[in-house]
Design a protein around this motif. Structure first.
Motif, PDB file in Angstrom:
ATOM      1  N   GLY A 111       0.842  -1.193   0.000  1.00  0.00           N
ATOM      2  CA  GLY A 111       0.000   0.000   0.000  1.00  0.00           C
ATOM      3  C   GLY A 111       0.875   1.240   0.000  1.00  0.00           C
ATOM      4  O   GLY A 111       1.797   1.366  -0.800  1.00  0.00           O
ATOM      5  N   GLN A 112       0.623   2.132   0.929  1.00  0.00           N
ATOM      6  CA  GLN A 112       1.407   3.373   1.045  1.00  0.00           C
ATOM      7  C   GLN A 112       2.656   3.208   1.911  1.00  0.00           C
ATOM      8  O   GLN A 112       3.469   4.115   2.010  1.00  0.00           O
ATOM      9  N   ASN A 113       2.798   2.074   2.551  1.00  0.00           N
ATOM     10  CA  ASN A 113       3.918   1.841   3.464  1.00  0.00           C
ATOM     11  C   ASN A 113       5.098   1.229   2.726  1.00  0.00           C
ATOM     12  O   ASN A 113       4.933   0.302   1.941  1.00  0.00           O
ATOM     13  N   ARG A 114       6.285   1.757   3.018  1.00  0.00           N
ATOM     14  CA  ARG A 114       7.516   1.222   2.447  1.00  0.00           C
ATOM     15  C   ARG A 114       8.380   0.649   3.546  1.00  0.00           C
ATOM     16  O   ARG A 114       8.360   1.119   4.669  1.00  0.00           O
ATOM     17  N   GLY A 115       9.151  -0.363   3.168  1.00  0.00           N
ATOM     18  CA  GLY A 115      10.042  -0.979   4.131  1.00  0.00           C
ATOM     19  C   GLY A 115      11.147  -1.722   3.422  1.00  0.00           C
ATOM     20  O   GLY A 115      11.269  -1.665   2.191  1.00  0.00           O
TER      21      GLY A 115
END
Length: 136
Positions: A111-115
């Protein structure tokens, strides 16, 4: 992700010379049973496995996982998008070695989360084929 002969291979680092998927990992993915299409090094296997994650090639991932640590099945997260790969270090794992270690970082988004996932992976070569064993 769709890949064609002209598409850059997912395993290439952003600052590295870009090779197409056809010039890089496709032969490994298409011909696991043919010794002419096996990765020569632990790092090549690691890169081809990263590309397999990007492309959703569950069977290739299981086939290149050593039998002593391979799960019975592998569920891939369809929401995860792999964004890039960085190789931080390799130890042994060359074309004539039987063991190798690759430290890498794989970047992703959900989604909008990066890691990112940073891992030190061990590999073993048996009968000419490299296999992922586990994370150290």
């Amino acid at each position: 992700m769709q890949n064609s002969k002209e598409t850059s291979c997912p395993c290439r680092e952003l600052d590295a010379t870009q090779r197409s998927y056809a010039q890089c990992c496709q032969a490994f993915h298409d011909g696991r049973g043919n010794l002419m299409t096996l990765p020569d090094t632990a790092e090549e296997l690691m890169r081809s496995r990263y590309s397999a994650f990007v492309l959703g090639l569950r069977r290739y991932l299981l086939d290149t996982w050593h039998e002593t640590s391979r799960p019975n099945d592998l569920e891939l997260d369809s929401q995860m998008r792999w964004l890039g790969l960085e190789i931080h270090a390799t130890r042994a794992g060359g074309a004539t070695a039987t063991r190798g270690v690759v430290e890498f970082e794989a970047h992703y988004s959900i989604g909008q989360n990066r890691g990112s996932q940073r891992e030190v992976s061990s590999f073993v070569r048996e009968n000419g084929a490299w296999f992922y064993v586990d994370a150290l």
